[in-house]
Design an enzyme around this catalytic site. Structure first.
Site, PDB file in Angstrom:
ATOM      1  N   ARG A  70       0.857  -1.217  -0.009  1.00 57.63           N
ATOM      2  CA  ARG A  70       0.126  -0.174   0.068  1.00 57.63           C
ATOM      3  C   ARG A  70       1.064   1.390  -0.090  1.00 57.63           C
ATOM      4  O   ARG A  70       1.851   1.239   0.306  1.00 57.63           O
ATOM      5  CB  ARG A  70      -0.707   0.072   1.087  1.00 57.63           C
ATOM      6  CG  ARG A  70      -1.866  -0.900   1.274  1.00 57.63           C
ATOM      7  CD  ARG A  70      -3.003  -0.854   2.316  1.00 57.63           C
ATOM      8  NE  ARG A  70      -2.459  -1.323   3.609  1.00 57.63           N
ATOM      9  CZ  ARG A  70      -1.965  -0.648   4.366  1.00 57.63           C
ATOM     10  NH1 ARG A  70      -1.822   0.690   4.573  1.00 57.63           N
ATOM     11  NH2 ARG A  70      -1.550  -1.218   5.628  1.00 57.63           N
ATOM     12  N   TYR A 198      -1.392  -3.528  -6.644  1.00 58.03           N
ATOM     13  CA  TYR A 198      -1.122  -4.340  -5.380  1.00 58.03           C
ATOM     14  C   TYR A 198      -2.768  -4.240  -4.705  1.00 58.03           C
ATOM     15  O   TYR A 198      -3.391  -3.353  -4.844  1.00 58.03           O
ATOM     16  CB  TYR A 198      -0.164  -3.422  -4.684  1.00 58.03           C
ATOM     17  CG  TYR A 198      -0.090  -4.028  -3.332  1.00 58.03           C
ATOM     18  CD1 TYR A 198       0.654  -5.211  -2.920  1.00 58.03           C
ATOM     19  CD2 TYR A 198      -0.613  -3.426  -2.143  1.00 58.03           C
ATOM     20  CE1 TYR A 198       0.176  -6.111  -1.684  1.00 58.03           C
ATOM     21  CE2 TYR A 198      -0.875  -4.022  -0.896  1.00 58.03           C
ATOM     22  CZ  TYR A 198      -0.248  -5.125  -0.615  1.00 58.03           C
ATOM     23  OH  TYR A 198      -0.528  -5.812   0.604  1.00 58.03           O
ATOM     24  N   LYS A 207      -9.646  -2.513   1.567  1.00 61.09           N
ATOM     25  CA  LYS A 207      -9.107  -1.316   2.468  1.00 61.09           C
ATOM     26  C   LYS A 207      -9.914  -0.001   1.906  1.00 61.09           C
ATOM     27  O   LYS A 207     -10.661   0.693   2.796  1.00 61.09           O
ATOM     28  CB  LYS A 207      -7.694  -0.956   2.303  1.00 61.09           C
ATOM     29  CG  LYS A 207      -6.972  -2.126   2.718  1.00 61.09           C
ATOM     30  CD  LYS A 207      -6.886  -2.775   4.260  1.00 61.09           C
ATOM     31  CE  LYS A 207      -6.141  -3.598   4.582  1.00 61.09           C
ATOM     32  NZ  LYS A 207      -6.274  -4.200   5.899  1.00 61.09           N
ATOM     33  N   HIS A 227     -10.877  -2.534  11.160  1.00 62.58           N
ATOM     34  CA  HIS A 227      -9.865  -3.403  10.810  1.00 62.58           C
ATOM     35  C   HIS A 227      -9.419  -4.422  11.960  1.00 62.58           C
ATOM     36  O   HIS A 227      -8.627  -4.463  12.700  1.00 62.58           O
ATOM     37  CB  HIS A 227      -8.491  -2.405  10.864  1.00 62.58           C
ATOM     38  CG  HIS A 227      -7.352  -2.901  10.180  1.00 62.58           C
ATOM     39  ND1 HIS A 227      -6.059  -2.551  10.400  1.00 62.58           N
ATOM     40  CD2 HIS A 227      -7.375  -4.077   9.258  1.00 62.58           C
ATOM     41  CE1 HIS A 227      -5.423  -3.391   9.533  1.00 62.58           C
ATOM     42  NE2 HIS A 227      -5.669  -4.269   8.777  1.00 62.58           N
ATOM     43  N   SER A 249      -1.350  -3.972  10.802  1.00 62.64           N
ATOM     44  CA  SER A 249      -0.949  -4.698   9.640  1.00 62.64           C
ATOM     45  C   SER A 249       0.107  -5.676  10.021  1.00 62.64           C
ATOM     46  O   SER A 249       1.187  -5.038  10.716  1.00 62.64           O
ATOM     47  CB  SER A 249      -0.581  -4.072   8.279  1.00 62.64           C
ATOM     48  OG  SER A 249      -1.701  -3.308   8.067  1.00 62.64           O
ATOM     49  N   CYS A 251       0.647  -7.888  12.001  1.00 65.63           N
ATOM     50  CA  CYS A 251       0.795  -8.393  13.624  1.00 65.63           C
ATOM     51  C   CYS A 251       0.244  -9.456  14.040  1.00 65.63           C
ATOM     52  O   CYS A 251       0.029  -9.870  15.040  1.00 65.63           O
ATOM     53  CB  CYS A 251       0.456  -7.281  14.692  1.00 65.63           C
ATOM     54  SG  CYS A 251       1.560  -5.712  14.726  1.00 65.63           S
ATOM     55  N   ASP A 278      -9.352  -9.951   8.764  1.00 65.98           N
ATOM     56  CA  ASP A 278      -8.885  -8.407   8.487  1.00 65.98           C
ATOM     57  C   ASP A 278      -9.779  -7.403   8.691  1.00 65.98           C
ATOM     58  O   ASP A 278      -9.484  -6.351   9.344  1.00 65.98           O
ATOM     59  CB  ASP A 278      -8.496  -8.418   7.158  1.00 65.98           C
ATOM     60  CG  ASP A 278      -7.367  -7.143   6.848  1.00 65.98           C
ATOM     61  OD1 ASP A 278      -6.808  -7.064   7.627  1.00 65.98           O
ATOM     62  OD2 ASP A 278      -7.621  -6.580   5.641  1.00 65.98           O
ATOM     63  N   ARG A 367       2.112 -12.365  -0.672  1.00 64.81           N
ATOM     64  CA  ARG A 367       0.645 -12.658  -0.054  1.00 64.81           C
ATOM     65  C   ARG A 367      -0.025 -13.851  -0.976  1.00 64.81           C
ATOM     66  O   ARG A 367       0.610 -14.228  -2.124  1.00 64.81           O
ATOM     67  CB  ARG A 367      -0.168 -11.312  -0.689  1.00 64.81           C
ATOM     68  CG  ARG A 367       0.080 -10.170  -0.071  1.00 64.81           C
ATOM     69  CD  ARG A 367      -0.373 -10.182   1.259  1.00 64.81           C
ATOM     70  NE  ARG A 367       0.153  -8.740   2.068  1.00 64.81           N
ATOM     71  CZ  ARG A 367      -0.695  -8.120   3.016  1.00 64.81           C
ATOM     72  NH1 ARG A 367      -1.947  -8.611   3.232  1.00 64.81           N
ATOM     73  NH2 ARG A 367      -0.257  -7.151   3.616  1.00 64.81           N
TER      74      ARG A 367
HETATM   75  C1  OXD Z   1      -3.216  -4.886   5.748  1.00 59.99           C
HETATM   76  C2  OXD Z   1      -3.524  -5.864   4.993  1.00 59.99           C
HETATM   77  O1  OXD Z   1      -1.981  -3.866   5.043  1.00 59.99           O
HETATM   78  O2  OXD Z   1      -4.448  -6.429   5.407  1.00 59.99           O
HETATM   79  O3  OXD Z   1      -3.665  -4.239   6.650  1.00 59.99           O
HETATM   80  O4  OXD Z   1      -3.102  -6.079   3.474  1.00 59.99           O
HETATM   81 MN    MN Z   2      -5.318  -5.391   7.145  1.00 62.58          MN
END
Ligand code: OXD
Ligand code: MN
Length: 581
Positions: A70, A198, A207, A227, A249, A251, A278, A367
């Site tokens: 991102r 991306y 998002k 989130h 993100s 974690c 997510d 990913r």
């Molecule tokens: C983030 C994702 O960046 O879920 O939070 O991709």
């Molecule tokens: Mn996320």
């Protein structure tokens, strides 16, 4: 009066006139359509086949090396009033943003196909679900949207019936980082994204829609777009309780959402069910509780670190029907990433012969995209149109010191303060420096579509409405000792903390009250069966001096949001500070 489909067709026509695609394809979401897209992408190199024996129907996409995450500095919220976007967002005047984007989009789809992708965020028959249409020139985006959302015919039918949808326009452009913008127009319920393929920038349902636009809509409509993961914990009596958890993100949200309980728990009959990893939409129910749906239908998870040890459920779902992005491959074309196992990769994420001198074999933000239904712990409530009732909300961060393993907020208002004060070290999911501590309220810093102070006020408002609000907790799996080693084992053992959280919700265990929150009493977290007992004293100690400093930092942080910060939050912060002194 023209129907919604006419309005949609008019918009598609307008976009086509402006972007000049060679053809327009309305996506129905069928297997045949997907198969044709995959074949086309295999032929033109956008996808690479993987080992069909070990990974049937799995493909690899190698993105442009400059387009792997991102781009927060190029992501804008374009409200009429700058103040409404808040200091938490980059803002651009909507007229200026439209002019800029119109220029970028002019003729950008020449020789390309414009795909019309109708999608539904949330179970297709849920009153909490919301609709959108993404227009994109990327077949990779179409294939991913098909896994990540309820995409195609059924969504189009609901759009027609309902009359509303979020408009998303996307083009990969030339993938030029200098001609890349992700623009949100919450007041128009529209998104424009140019120059990136991306996931977080290009799969507009995720998002852009389900967080930035939805958070804005949720505020107007009285709910919360967060989130957060959603996980169900089944106890040996067969009762399932649901927890929603916000973590910045990378974690470990995906790992927590599908954790496998430690052996003693499994033997007792504990089970874990995955509803989402997510994003979570939370609606107050008629019974005064909060109900959650996962607006997504798939996982767009970080590959590195995923292994049979850390997340066996994830690994099990990734050997079929998965799109991998920027992972490495072994000599027999199996996907590979750091932390998976001790095989050595043959090609790195850019398709070069692997050479450690070039850095990791898989990109740190590589990913997998896969349908939720492939997950062995997929919850049978994930498609429940009414959502699942939430008992606990958990805010987590990545903090080497200070924050205890787990702590319970005094009440909802204090919980909102705990969420607003969340802090974590930055990760590879966004471009920029890695390892810097930053405040990330409710893990929404990159995703809240309006002024954070108004958002906290909205949280307080939603809580005030609930007669049975979830209890709010803070957790920290990432505490380190003097040698810099993690103290808590994490992963499946986080179950031990979730058990305590649910016991607190059921008022089954006492806790030790401190001014900053309630912590487990000695022995309250089950660790006796662990081969090596972690240093629970350090994990659960509250250091008043360090916390006093933390609260001064939090006060400074909140003041960046000016007069709009709710008085109630500041008063509570002062009260906690006073309690410490
Ligand atoms: C983030 C994702 O960046 O879920 O939070 O991709
Ligand atoms: Mn996320």
């Amino acid at each position: 009066m023209s129907s919604t489909l006419d309005a949609l067709t008019d918009w598609v026509d307008q976009v086509a006139t402006h972007t000049k695609p060679e053809r327009i394809v309305w996506c129905d979401g069928s297997d045949a359509e997907n198969q044709a897209l995959v074949e086309m992408m295999l032929a033109n190199g956008e996808l690479v086949s993987l080992n069909a024996k070990t990974h049937p129907n799995c493909y690899l996409h190698r993105s442009d090396p400059d387009d792997v995450a991102r781009v927060e500095h190029l992501t804008f919220v374009c409200t009429q009033e700058q103040a409404d976007a808040g200091p938490n967002n980059h803002w651009m005047d909507p007229a200026k943003a439209h002019a800029l984007m119109d220029e970028l989009f002019a003729g950008c789809m020449a020789n390309r196909t414009l795909y019309v992708v109708p999608y539904c965020m949330g179970p297709i028959d849920s009153p909490m679900a919301r609709l959108g249409v993404e227009l994109t020139d990327s077949p990779y985006v179409v294939a991913n949207m098909r896994l990540m959302t309820r995409m195609g015919q059924a969504a189009l039918a609901r759009i027609e019936a309902e009359g509303h949808f979020v408009k998303g326009l996307h083009s990969t452009g030339e993938l030029d980082p200098d001609r890349r913008y992700i623009m949100h127009f919450p007041e128009e319920l529209s998104i424009m994204s140019f120059g990136s393929g991306y996931g977080g920038n290009a799969l507009l349902g995720k998002k852009c829609h389900a967080l930035r636009i939805a958070s804005y809509q949720a505020r107007n409509e009285g709910w919360l777009a967060e989130h957060m993961l959603i996980v169900g914990i089944e106890n040996p009596q067969g009762e399932v309780r649901y927890i929603a958890g916000a973590f910045p993100s990378a974690c470990g949200k995906t790992n927590l959402a599908m954790l496998i309980p430690p052996q003693v728990y499994r033997e007792e009959g504990w089970k874990v069910w995955t509803v989402g990893d997510d994003i979570c939409w939370l609606h107050p129910g008629d019974d005064g509780r909060l109900y959650a749906i996962n607006p997504e239908a798939g996982f767009f998870g970080v590959a590195p670190g995923t292994s049979a040890g850390t997340n066996p459920n994830a690994l099990a779902m990734l050997d079929q029907d998965t799109i991998f992005t920027n992972v490495a491959v072994t000599e027999d074309d199996q996907p590979w990433w750091e932390g998976l196992d001790d095989r050595s990769p043959q090609k790195d994420w850019q398709g070069r012969d692997f050479d450690p001198a070039n850095g990791p074999a898989a990109h740190p933000n590589s990913r997998f995209t896969v349908s939720m239904k492939r997950c062995p712990s997929y919850s049978d409530q994930a498609e429940n149109p009414n959502g699942v009732p939430i008992d606990a909300i958990v805010f987590g961060g990545r903090r080497a010191h200070l924050a205890p393993l787990v702590m319970e907020a005094h009440d909802w208002v204090h919980g909102v303060l705990v969420g607003a004060a969340m802090a974590s070290e930055t990760t590879a999911a966004a471009t920029g420096e890695v390892g810097v501590v930053r405040r990330d309220p409710m893990a929404m810093k990159p995703f809240c579509g309006y002024h954070f102070a108004d958002y906290w006020q909205h949280w307080l408002g939603v809580g005030a409405q609930l007669t049975h609000p979830p209890k709010i907790f803070q957790v920290n799996w990432f505490r380190r000792d003097d040698e810099g080693r993690f103290i808590w084992p994490g992963f499946g053992d986080n179950m031990r903390v979730l058990e305590w959280i649910l016991d607190r919700c059921a008022e089954k265990v006492a806790a030790k009250e401190t001014p900053v929150g309630a912590v487990p009493t000695q022995g309250a977290i089950r660790v006796s069966d662990l081969a090596e007992s972690p240093d629970m004293d350090t994990l659960l100690t509250i250091d008043p001096e360090a916390w006093a400093e933390e609260l001064i930092a939090v006060e400074g942080f909140l003041s960046e949001y000016g007069d709009r910060v709710p008085k109630l939050l500041i008063e509570r912060l002062q009260a906690v500070k006073k309690g410490l002194s």
